[in-house]
Design an enzyme around this catalytic site. Structure first.
Site, PDB file in Angstrom:
ATOM      1  N   SER A  38       0.851  -1.191   0.000  1.00  0.00           N
ATOM      2  CA  SER A  38       0.000   0.000   0.000  1.00  0.00           C
ATOM      3  C   SER A  38       0.884   1.238   0.000  1.00  0.00           C
ATOM      4  O   SER A  38       2.013   1.205   0.499  1.00  0.00           O
ATOM      5  CB  SER A  38      -0.878   0.017   1.244  1.00  0.00           C
ATOM      6  OG  SER A  38      -1.472   1.297   1.409  1.00  0.00           O
ATOM      7  N   TYR A  46      -0.871  -1.270  10.402  1.00  0.00           N
ATOM      8  CA  TYR A  46      -1.078  -1.535   8.971  1.00  0.00           C
ATOM      9  C   TYR A  46       0.143  -1.104   8.153  1.00  0.00           C
ATOM     10  O   TYR A  46       0.629  -1.853   7.294  1.00  0.00           O
ATOM     11  CB  TYR A  46      -2.333  -0.780   8.526  1.00  0.00           C
ATOM     12  CG  TYR A  46      -2.737  -0.949   7.091  1.00  0.00           C
ATOM     13  CD1 TYR A  46      -3.367  -2.114   6.646  1.00  0.00           C
ATOM     14  CD2 TYR A  46      -2.517   0.062   6.155  1.00  0.00           C
ATOM     15  CE1 TYR A  46      -3.764  -2.260   5.324  1.00  0.00           C
ATOM     16  CE2 TYR A  46      -2.912  -0.073   4.829  1.00  0.00           C
ATOM     17  CZ  TYR A  46      -3.529  -1.227   4.414  1.00  0.00           C
ATOM     18  OH  TYR A  46      -3.921  -1.376   3.100  1.00  0.00           O
TER      19      TYR A  46
HETATM   20  N1  LIG Z   1      -8.739  -0.405  -1.289  1.00  0.00           N
HETATM   21  C1  LIG Z   1      -7.668   0.357  -1.184  1.00  0.00           C
HETATM   22  O1  LIG Z   1      -7.745   1.565  -1.343  1.00  0.00           O
HETATM   23  C2  LIG Z   1      -6.328  -0.261  -0.913  1.00  0.00           C
HETATM   24  C3  LIG Z   1      -5.213   0.566  -0.987  1.00  0.00           C
HETATM   25  C4  LIG Z   1      -3.953   0.027  -0.759  1.00  0.00           C
HETATM   26  C5  LIG Z   1      -3.813  -1.319  -0.456  1.00  0.00           C
HETATM   27  N2  LIG Z   1      -4.910  -2.109  -0.377  1.00  0.00           N
HETATM   28  C6  LIG Z   1      -4.694  -3.521  -0.063  1.00  0.00           C
HETATM   29  O2  LIG Z   1      -5.280  -4.329  -1.036  1.00  0.00           O
HETATM   30  C7  LIG Z   1      -5.660  -5.568  -0.486  1.00  0.00           C
HETATM   31  C8  LIG Z   1      -7.108  -5.871  -0.840  1.00  0.00           C
HETATM   32  O3  LIG Z   1      -7.911  -4.849  -0.312  1.00  0.00           O
HETATM   33  P1  LIG Z   1      -9.399  -4.546  -0.792  1.00  0.00           P
HETATM   34  O4  LIG Z   1      -9.500  -3.114  -1.008  1.00  0.00           O
HETATM   35  O5  LIG Z   1      -9.788  -5.470  -1.861  1.00  0.00           O
HETATM   36  O6  LIG Z   1     -10.173  -4.854   0.582  1.00  0.00           O
HETATM   37  P2  LIG Z   1     -11.357  -5.873   0.914  1.00  0.00           P
HETATM   38  O7  LIG Z   1     -12.386  -5.818  -0.146  1.00  0.00           O
HETATM   39  O8  LIG Z   1     -11.737  -5.581   2.312  1.00  0.00           O
HETATM   40  O9  LIG Z   1     -10.634  -7.279   0.830  1.00  0.00           O
HETATM   41  C9  LIG Z   1      -9.822  -7.782   1.846  1.00  0.00           C
HETATM   42  C10 LIG Z   1      -9.635  -9.246   1.586  1.00  0.00           C
HETATM   43  O10 LIG Z   1      -8.766  -9.780   2.576  1.00  0.00           O
HETATM   44  C11 LIG Z   1      -9.334 -10.957   3.087  1.00  0.00           C
HETATM   45  N3  LIG Z   1      -9.031 -11.168   4.491  1.00  0.00           N
HETATM   46  C12 LIG Z   1      -9.043 -10.270   5.518  1.00  0.00           C
HETATM   47  N4  LIG Z   1      -8.788 -10.870   6.679  1.00  0.00           N
HETATM   48  C13 LIG Z   1      -8.620 -12.197   6.406  1.00  0.00           C
HETATM   49  C14 LIG Z   1      -8.344 -13.353   7.188  1.00  0.00           C
HETATM   50  N5  LIG Z   1      -8.175 -13.298   8.514  1.00  0.00           N
HETATM   51  N6  LIG Z   1      -8.247 -14.530   6.555  1.00  0.00           N
HETATM   52  C15 LIG Z   1      -8.411 -14.643   5.231  1.00  0.00           C
HETATM   53  N7  LIG Z   1      -8.670 -13.588   4.432  1.00  0.00           N
HETATM   54  C16 LIG Z   1      -8.783 -12.378   5.017  1.00  0.00           C
HETATM   55  C17 LIG Z   1     -10.826 -10.788   2.948  1.00  0.00           C
HETATM   56  O11 LIG Z   1     -11.419 -12.063   2.871  1.00  0.00           O
HETATM   57  P3  LIG Z   1     -12.807 -12.423   3.621  1.00  0.00           P
HETATM   58  O12 LIG Z   1     -13.626 -11.178   3.604  1.00  0.00           O
HETATM   59  O13 LIG Z   1     -13.369 -13.540   2.838  1.00  0.00           O
HETATM   60  O14 LIG Z   1     -12.404 -12.806   5.011  1.00  0.00           O
HETATM   61  C18 LIG Z   1     -10.945 -10.003   1.663  1.00  0.00           C
HETATM   62  O15 LIG Z   1     -11.046 -10.863   0.577  1.00  0.00           O
HETATM   63  C19 LIG Z   1      -5.410  -5.450   1.018  1.00  0.00           C
HETATM   64  O16 LIG Z   1      -4.174  -6.058   1.334  1.00  0.00           O
HETATM   65  C20 LIG Z   1      -5.333  -3.967   1.223  1.00  0.00           C
HETATM   66  O17 LIG Z   1      -4.541  -3.653   2.340  1.00  0.00           O
HETATM   67  C21 LIG Z   1      -6.167  -1.610  -0.594  1.00  0.00           C
END
Ligand SMILES: NC(=O)c1ccc[n+]([C@@H]2O[C@H](COP(=O)([O-])OP(=O)(O)OC[C@H]3O[C@@H](n4cnc5c(N)ncnc54)[C@H](OP(=O)(O)O)[C@@H]3O)[C@@H](O)[C@H]2O)c1
Lengths: 78, 245
Positions: B139, B152
């Site tokens: 990130s 984080y």
């Molecule tokens: N959105 C942004 O702006 C942004 C920016 C920078 C980086 N990121 C990174 O991108 C990645 C994906 O984020 P996103 O935006 O797609 O968020 P999201 O929709 O909340 O997805 C998070 C994913 O992580 C999984 N997860 C969380 N805790 C878990 C656990 N204990 N065991 C197994 N799986 C788990 C969730 O699976 P379940 O729900 O099925 O448990 C979900 O599929 C993350 O690493 C996030 O930090 C996002």
């Protein structure tokens, strides 16, 4: 020369690209045969495959020379 | 270009916005994909939207016993594994002075320790194949920090350092290890922002918009492809110009 010895030598020669006559009982994979630590892991993986045995990490650490490998594998497959 | 037919991928967090998009994008290039997460219904839904071969492999990444089963399951299901995408991530935001040990530990476990375990587990298969792609979703926060996200940010910076170290270890085996550092990506989380928060964010982004999950996924496709064979230890910033380094 035993069959195990031949098979181990073949693997070492192939993986480390060395002459077969350099692969002597006392030859250390790292010090004498030019292996790095990743090569050593790969050798152990190749031994496991060739001899259908599992070599746990602590045992793998004791296999430093060609002789070590041969005696370990002889015991493991006996 | 970027053809992935015959390649087998494991994507964690495939039930989420970015992970789902990554899984679909890899599949669209021909990869067989194993989808992991805890919400099985969401995983099934993503799988249903993919026409190629998929596998749903539920796993709670905060439980190391489950984590250590995931790679063997994926390897068995697909007879190998070429691409690992450590995408799953969570937040438990708090300012430092208020941050609880549990908030620190939980985020570290899911975002970093699980990624370490999965990366270590795929190496054996990838070394034997003499091919592998490991991609971590970091990130912008891991690069520049963010108040209230000490835990984080530590994991996201940790992913970058870990990937660079591993990249050096395995580069000679045709295994590349890279990270993608998204900026603000439109998601369920950003949908909840109010107008004021939204404006504050926009002011920091030269592109003047949020990114899309597909734009992150496109980078994952590139890094997974043969075209990126000489790219390793890299962090690809996908942030609309928010941070340029
Ligand atoms: N959105 C942004 O702006 C942004 C920016 C920078 C980086 N990121 C990174 O991108 C990645 C994906 O984020 P996103 O935006 O797609 O968020 P999201 O929709 O909340 O997805 C998070 C994913 O992580 C999984 N997860 C969380 N805790 C878990 C656990 N204990 N065991 C197994 N799986 C788990 C969730 O699976 P379940 O729900 O099925 O448990 C979900 O599929 C993350 O690493 C996030 O930090 C996002």
């Amino acid at each position: 020369m035993s069959e195990v010895e031949d098979r181990v030598r073949k693997i070492v020669v192939e993986h480390l690209n060395v002459e077969a006559d350099k692969v002597t009982e006392k030859a250390s994979f790292i010090d004498d045969l030019g292996a790095d630590s990743l090569d050593q892991v790969e050798l152990v993986m190749a031994f496991e495959e060739e001899f259908s045995v599992e070599i746990p990490d602590d045992a793998a650490e004791t296999i430093q020379t060609f002789g070590d490998a041969v005696s370990f594998l002889k015991k493991a497959t006996a | 270009m970027f053809d992935l037919s015959g390649k087998r991928a494991l994507v964690t967090g495939a039930s989420g916005g970015i992970g789902g998009a990554i899984a679909k994008a890899l599949a669209a290039q021909g990869a067989e994909v194993a989808l992991s997460g805890t919400r099985v219904d969401k995983l099934e839904k993503v799988a249903g939207e993919i026409s190629g071969k998929t596998h749903v492999l539920p796993c709670n990444l905060s439980d190391l016993a489950q984590v250590d089963e995931l790679v063997p399951q994926a390897v068995e299901a697909m007879q190998g594994l070429d691409i690992l995408v450590n995408n799953a991530g969570m937040t438990r935001d708090n300012i430092f002075m208020r941050m609880k040990d549990e908030e620190w530990d939980e985020v570290l476990a899911v975002n970093l320790t699980a990624a370490f375990h999965l990366s270590r587990a795929v190496l054996r298969t990838m070394m034997k194949q003499k091919f592998g792609r490991i991609i971590g979703i970091s990130s912008v926060v891991g690069v520049v920090g963010n108040a209230g996200q000490g835990n984080y940010a530590a994991t996201k910076a940790g992913l970058i350092g870990m990937s660079k170290a591993l990249a050096q270890e395995v580069a000679s085996r045709n295994i590349t290890v890279n990270t993608i550092a998204p900026g603000f990506i439109a998601s369920a989380m950003t949908d909840e922002l109010n107008e004021k928060q939204r404006d504050a964010i926009m002011n920091q982004i030269p592109a003047a918009r949020l990114g899309t999950a597909e734009e992150v996924a496109a980078c994952a496709v590139f890094l997974a492809s043969d075209a990126a064979a000489y790219v390793t230890g890299h962090t690809l910033n996908v942030n609309g110009g928010m941070v340029m380094i």
